[in-house]
Every structure is written in structure tokens, then in C-alpha cells.
Design a protein around this motif. Structure first.
Motif, PDB file in Angstrom:
ATOM      1  N   LEU A 102      -6.308  -3.495 -12.942  1.00  0.00           N
ATOM      2  CA  LEU A 102      -6.771  -3.352 -11.560  1.00  0.00           C
ATOM      3  C   LEU A 102      -8.213  -2.869 -11.511  1.00  0.00           C
ATOM      4  O   LEU A 102      -9.045  -3.412 -10.782  1.00  0.00           O
ATOM      5  CB  LEU A 102      -5.879  -2.360 -10.804  1.00  0.00           C
ATOM      6  CG  LEU A 102      -4.595  -2.875 -10.181  1.00  0.00           C
ATOM      7  CD1 LEU A 102      -3.791  -1.722  -9.610  1.00  0.00           C
ATOM      8  CD2 LEU A 102      -4.899  -3.893  -9.082  1.00  0.00           C
ATOM      9  N   GLU A 127      -0.975   0.878  -8.485  1.00  0.00           N
ATOM     10  CA  GLU A 127      -1.571   0.621  -7.169  1.00  0.00           C
ATOM     11  C   GLU A 127      -1.842   1.927  -6.420  1.00  0.00           C
ATOM     12  O   GLU A 127      -2.886   2.071  -5.767  1.00  0.00           O
ATOM     13  CB  GLU A 127      -0.639  -0.268  -6.337  1.00  0.00           C
ATOM     14  CG  GLU A 127      -0.578  -1.720  -6.803  1.00  0.00           C
ATOM     15  CD  GLU A 127       0.318  -1.926  -8.009  1.00  0.00           C
ATOM     16  OE1 GLU A 127       0.293  -3.033  -8.585  1.00  0.00           O
ATOM     17  OE2 GLU A 127       1.045  -0.975  -8.387  1.00  0.00           O
ATOM     18  N   TRP A 173      -4.987   3.566  -7.946  1.00  0.00           N
ATOM     19  CA  TRP A 173      -6.206   2.839  -7.604  1.00  0.00           C
ATOM     20  C   TRP A 173      -6.580   3.071  -6.140  1.00  0.00           C
ATOM     21  O   TRP A 173      -7.746   3.225  -5.792  1.00  0.00           O
ATOM     22  CB  TRP A 173      -6.029   1.370  -7.913  1.00  0.00           C
ATOM     23  CG  TRP A 173      -7.222   0.482  -7.743  1.00  0.00           C
ATOM     24  CD1 TRP A 173      -7.248  -0.744  -7.168  1.00  0.00           C
ATOM     25  CD2 TRP A 173      -8.570   0.719  -8.182  1.00  0.00           C
ATOM     26  NE1 TRP A 173      -8.502  -1.292  -7.210  1.00  0.00           N
ATOM     27  CE2 TRP A 173      -9.342  -0.409  -7.833  1.00  0.00           C
ATOM     28  CE3 TRP A 173      -9.188   1.780  -8.846  1.00  0.00           C
ATOM     29  CZ2 TRP A 173     -10.712  -0.509  -8.103  1.00  0.00           C
ATOM     30  CZ3 TRP A 173     -10.561   1.689  -9.126  1.00  0.00           C
ATOM     31  CH2 TRP A 173     -11.287   0.557  -8.754  1.00  0.00           C
ATOM     32  N   ALA A 221      -5.656  -2.109  -1.681  1.00  0.00           N
ATOM     33  CA  ALA A 221      -4.759  -2.463  -2.801  1.00  0.00           C
ATOM     34  C   ALA A 221      -3.587  -3.279  -2.250  1.00  0.00           C
ATOM     35  O   ALA A 221      -3.188  -3.127  -1.117  1.00  0.00           O
ATOM     36  CB  ALA A 221      -4.234  -1.208  -3.467  1.00  0.00           C
TER      37      ALA A 221
END
Length: 299
Positions: A127, A274, A277, A299
Motif C-alpha cells: 500500500l 488499510e 495506512w 483507503a
């Protein structure tokens, strides 16, 4: 042909030039001779009295190379060197079952249970590498360069087609650095303190997965520096609330008055790549309102 003006050429030969061309006279080429350039004399550089020089070199080498490589900002991933990928853990489990070893079976089952941390570290690094422009600046993943969670971080970045950095420490039982680090950014350290300093010098966020003594050492150094304001505040993300609550009772520290209740806000718990991030991106939005919706992708 555009030739360099001789008057503007280098006045003195470089150290590299002289070290590569010097010829030791036969009389002084033996092991007991002191003849030779000091900077090319490994035996001299390893003297006990030259520890300050070695520490300075260990500080400067990664710094200068990162400047050469254009590394400006990093997201550092900490975590256990012992965790395995799901494939490795499943192979361990199959072997333990076939051999009928109860101890090995229990260990393999634990490794398989913890394999999701490896996979989340791998996905998180993917990511970051794929969406680094969401932060408005180039950011690369950095790890301690070893196996386990460190390998997962470098592997995720590599699989996403990006660069990543590894900062290995020399240990008596040391393995080679994991194979996913960008070679130009693969460093080896002797001093733990200098290594930990380099982890933080360019870090815009720190993400810690479960781990042992080494992970705890790295995490608590970051928390201490943030608490005492020796470093600027940055996102500190802990993967796996259940693990951290089991091994460290942060709330008890606050209840006993040995840390401030406000110190509990120094870090965030997450369970997925996720979530981690998104926390980092949200912090960037709060710190830099000028970032546009285009620059900060959800995200």
C-alpha cells in the motif's frame, strides 16, 4: 571535443586514487609494518581507541548514501524476525504432523496463527509503495533488514515494484539480509544506537508489529523520544491490540502515574494494513491542510 580546463582540475589526487595505486616497498610490506595510508589500514581502524571514528563512519555512510539515492522520507516497520509467511508456517505444520513431534506441532500451530502479521506487513508495504504519492512526497519502506516481519515489509515493497531500505545489525547468529531489499539501500551496522538513530532520522511514521526484545527496544525508544519531545510527533502504529494489551499494560502505567494519561495518545492500535495506512494519511491531512483531495486518496 569539450575538454576540462586543466587549471580547474582537481588539485590533489583523491584518497581512492592513492589507496589503489600505492605500492608497498618490499622491505615494509610485512605484517608488522606501519607503512601505508591510515584510512586504508583496517587493523589500525579497528583499534579500541578509534571507536569514536568508527561510530562516526557508521553514522555518515548510510546518511551520505541515502542523500545520493534521493531518500527523503521513510515509513519504518518493526516486528518479530521469527514470524513466517503463511506458506512457510503451513509447511512447518505439515512436517510436524508427519513427524509426530508434539513440541514442534505446538510451535508450528503458533507460527501459523501469527502468519497473518507477516501477510499484513507485506500488504501494508505494498500500500505504501503503490500510494506513496497520497502523502505528497516520495516515501519508502524501511525495515531492520532481517527475516520475519522485516522480510515481509521489504517483500511487499519489492512486489509493488518499488524501492525499500534495510538496516541490518551484525549478530553472532546473523543470517544474510532478506533478498527483497534494494541493494543500494542495504546497510549493516555494528552499533545498535546508531542503527536506531538512522531508523528515526527520516521517518514520517513508525509501524510496530508484535515482536520480542528487539522490537520492544525499538518501540520504547521511539515512545520515549516522542514523550520527551526529543523528536517531533509522528504516527506510531501498533498492529494487534490483543497482543499488545496482553504483553504491556499501558493503562496501568498511566494509573500508577508513571506516565501521563495523555501519553496513551502517542500511539494507535490497528488490525489491518488499510487501517494503518489511513491513520498515516489522516495525520498528513491534519498537519498539512494544503493537501488536496486528489493528493490524499482514501483507503
Amino acid at each position: 571535443m569539450n575538454k576540462k580546463n586543466p587549471l580547474k582540475a582537481r588539485n590533489f589526487p583523491s584518497a581512492q586514487d592513492e589507496a589503489s595505486t600505492v605500492r608497498l616497498p618490499s622491505r615494509y610490506a610485512g605484517p608488522n609494518s606501519s607503512f601505508g595510508m591510515a584510512y586504508a589500514d583496517t587493523e589500525f581502524l579497528l583499534r579500541e581507541e578509534l571507536r569514536p571514528v568508527r561510530m562516526q563512519l557508521e553514522l555518515m555512510k548510510p546518511e551520505l548514501i541515502q542523500q545520493d539515492q534521493g531518500v527523503e522520507s521513510t515509513i519504518v516497520i518493526f516486528g518479530s524476525a521469527r514470524f513466517k509467511s503463511r506458506e512457510e508456517a503451513e509447511a512447518m505444520l505439515s512436517k510436524a504432523r508427519a513427524e509426530g513431534d508434539a513440541g514442534a506441532l505446538a510451535q508450528a500451530e503458533r507460527m501459523l496463527s501469527n502468519a497473518h502479521y507477516y501477510e499484513e506487513a507485506r500488504r501494508f508495504a505494498q500500500l505504501v509503495t503503490n500510494e506513496a504519492d497520497a502523502l505528497g512526497e516520495p516515501v519508502i519502506v524501511t525495515t531492520g533488514g532481517g527475516p520475519g516481519i522485516m522480510e515481509a515489509g521489504n517483500r511487499g515493497a519489492h512486489e509493488a515494484g518499488g524501492r525499500s531500505m534495510g538496516m541490518s545489525i551484525h549478530l553472532p547468529f546473523e543470517e544474510d539480509p532478506n533478498p527483497y531489499i534494494t541493494p543500494e539501500l542495504c546497510f549493516q551496522f555494528h552499533y545498535f544506537a546508531i542503527r536506531k538513530m538512522h531508523f528515526l532520522m527520516r521517518a514520517v511514521a513508525l509501524v510496530s508489529f508484535p515482536g520480542g526484545f528487539g522490537t520492544m527496544d525499538e518501540l520504547f525508544e521511539v515512545l520515549t523520544l516522542a514523550q520527551t519531545r526529543k523528536i517531533r510527533r509522528r504516527p506510531i502504529v501498533l498492529f494487534g491490540r490483543k497482543f499488545w494489551n496482553r504483553v504491556i499494560n499501558f493503562e496501568a502505567l498511566a494509573d500508577e502515574g508513571v506516565i501521563s494519561p495523555a501519553d496513551l495518545s502517542l500511539f494507535h492500535y490497528v488490525e489491518t494494513a488499510e487501517e494503518a495506512w489511513e491513520i498515516i494519511k489522516r495525520t498528513y491531512r491534519e498537519d498539512d491542510p494544503a493537501l488536496t483531495a486528489r493528493q490524499v486518496r482514501e483507503a
